[in-house]
Structures are given as C-alpha cells and as structure tokens.
Motif scaffolding. Structure first.
Motif, PDB file in Angstrom:
ATOM      1  N   THR A 117      93.685 -12.220  31.970  1.00 15.24           N
ATOM      2  CA  THR A 117      93.501 -11.295  30.858  1.00 15.24           C
ATOM      3  C   THR A 117      94.805 -10.635  30.451  1.00 15.24           C
ATOM      4  OG1 THR A 117      92.902  -9.495  32.365  1.00 15.24           O
ATOM      5  CG2 THR A 117      91.110 -10.845  31.481  1.00 15.24           C
ATOM      6  N   TYR A 118      94.872 -10.242  29.176  1.00 14.24           N
ATOM      7  CA  TYR A 118      96.074  -9.671  28.585  1.00 14.24           C
ATOM      8  C   TYR A 118      95.639  -8.607  27.588  1.00 14.24           C
ATOM      9  CZ  TYR A 118      97.356 -14.244  30.337  1.00 14.24           C
ATOM     10  OH  TYR A 118      97.497 -15.354  31.142  1.00 14.24           O
ATOM     11  N   TYR A 119      96.385  -7.483  27.534  1.00 15.14           N
ATOM     12  CA  TYR A 119      96.005  -6.352  26.700  1.00 15.14           C
ATOM     13  C   TYR A 119      97.214  -5.747  26.006  1.00 15.14           C
ATOM     14  CZ  TYR A 119      91.855  -6.433  29.704  1.00 15.14           C
ATOM     15  OH  TYR A 119      90.728  -6.813  30.397  1.00 15.14           O
ATOM     16  N   ARG A 120      96.982  -5.172  24.834  1.00 14.44           N
ATOM     17  CA  ARG A 120      98.010  -4.344  24.242  1.00 14.44           C
ATOM     18  C   ARG A 120      98.077  -3.043  25.032  1.00 14.44           C
ATOM     19  NH1 ARG A 120      98.287  -4.138  19.187  1.00 14.44           N
ATOM     20  NH2 ARG A 120      99.459  -2.167  19.053  1.00 14.44           N
ATOM     21  N   ASP A 121      99.239  -2.419  25.043  1.00  9.55           N
ATOM     22  CA  ASP A 121      99.462  -1.260  25.893  1.00  9.55           C
ATOM     23  C   ASP A 121      98.483  -0.125  25.613  1.00  9.55           C
ATOM     24  OD1 ASP A 121     103.112  -1.487  26.088  1.00  9.55           O
ATOM     25  OD2 ASP A 121     101.533  -2.503  27.212  1.00  9.55           O
ATOM     26  N   SER A 122      98.149   0.098  24.369  1.00 14.14           N
ATOM     27  CA  SER A 122      97.344   1.256  24.003  1.00 14.14           C
ATOM     28  C   SER A 122      95.899   1.178  24.476  1.00 14.14           C
ATOM     29  CB  SER A 122      97.378   1.481  22.488  1.00 14.14           C
ATOM     30  OG  SER A 122      96.809   0.388  21.794  1.00 14.14           O
ATOM     31  N   VAL A 123      95.447   0.003  24.921  1.00 13.84           N
ATOM     32  CA  VAL A 123      94.071  -0.122  25.401  1.00 13.84           C
ATOM     33  C   VAL A 123      93.991  -0.395  26.894  1.00 13.84           C
ATOM     34  CG1 VAL A 123      93.399  -0.977  23.131  1.00 13.84           C
ATOM     35  CG2 VAL A 123      93.726  -2.605  25.013  1.00 13.84           C
ATOM     36  N   LYS A 124      95.107  -0.581  27.552  1.00 12.67           N
ATOM     37  CA  LYS A 124      95.102  -0.846  28.988  1.00 12.67           C
ATOM     38  C   LYS A 124      94.453   0.316  29.736  1.00 12.67           C
ATOM     39  CE  LYS A 124      99.124  -3.886  29.191  1.00 12.67           C
ATOM     40  NZ  LYS A 124     100.543  -4.023  29.614  1.00 12.67           N
ATOM     41  N   GLY A 125      93.569  -0.014  30.646  1.00 12.80           N
ATOM     42  CA  GLY A 125      92.852   1.000  31.398  1.00 12.80           C
ATOM     43  C   GLY A 125      91.602   1.495  30.722  1.00 12.80           C
TER      44      GLY A 125
END
Length: 124
Positions: free
Chosen positions: A58-66
């Motif tokens: 999985t991979y996420y943009r920083d603003s949605v991580k967590g």
C-alpha cells in the motif's frame, strides 16, 4: 468490458468515518495496481492511495497517512478505502482507477481505467 464502480460516499461531520468501495471487473482485477484519487472543485485530480493486487503493498499521500487505509478483497474483485478522522479538506469526488504497468505511479495519467466517482463531503 472494464467496469469500476465506486460506492460509499456521503456527508459526514469532521472527525467521522466513511468506507468507500470499488467493485472491479475481471479485467481490472488483472491490473498491477488499483488506486484512489480525489478531485475537489477547481483543483487538479490528486493521488490518495494505491495497492498492488498481488502482495497487497500500500501507498498513501502524506496528508492521509494514519487516517486512511486502502485494502482489497481479491475474491470479490473489490478495493476499499477506509477513511477515518475525516477533515473538511478531504471533501472531494473520489475515483477508483486501475493501472496496468508494473511500477507504481502517482499521477492520473498513469492509470488506464476509471470509475464514475463518489462524492465525499466533510462538514466543519
């Protein structure tokens, strides 16, 4: 036929949660990556998250991580986006997309097929 059908959008208050689903055709299931993008009014479409069908990386943009979690159910040809602790800035139309190249891409141009989108609205 290639079909990507999103569902699960809606209106939620800040701090709330939504779970988006993307039901994919068999052709989409054969893709290397499935991604979620979003587009707010007057803004460019932006990457949210992606997942490999094989392996589940999985991979996420920083603003949605967590806060956001992408997952997939291979047997159901379905990809999910669990969105927690939603913020007003998460308000957008969310799109499911399929990529048929073996390397990760964060841009809309890197994805070959798209769903119709589902509206997510987060009130303050």
């Amino acid at each position: 036929q290639v079909q990507l059908v999103e569902s699960g959008g809606g209106l939620v208050q800040a701090g709330g949660s939504l779970r988006l689903s993307c039901a994919a055709s068999g052709r989409a299931f054969s893709s290397y990556f499935m991604g979620w993008f979003r587009q707010a009014p007057g803004k460019e479409r932006e990457f949210v998250a992606a997942i490999r069908w094989s392996g589940g990386n999985t991979y996420y943009r920083d603003s949605v991580k967590g806060r956001f979690t992408i997952s997939r159910d291979n047997a159901k040809n379905t990809v999910y986006l669990q969105m927690n602790s939603l913020k007003p800035e998460d308000t957008a139309v969310y799109y499911c997309a399929a990529r048929y190249r073996g390397t990760l891409d964060y841009t809309p141009a890197g994805y070959n097929y798209w769903g119709q989108g589902t509206q997510v609205t987060v009130s303050s």
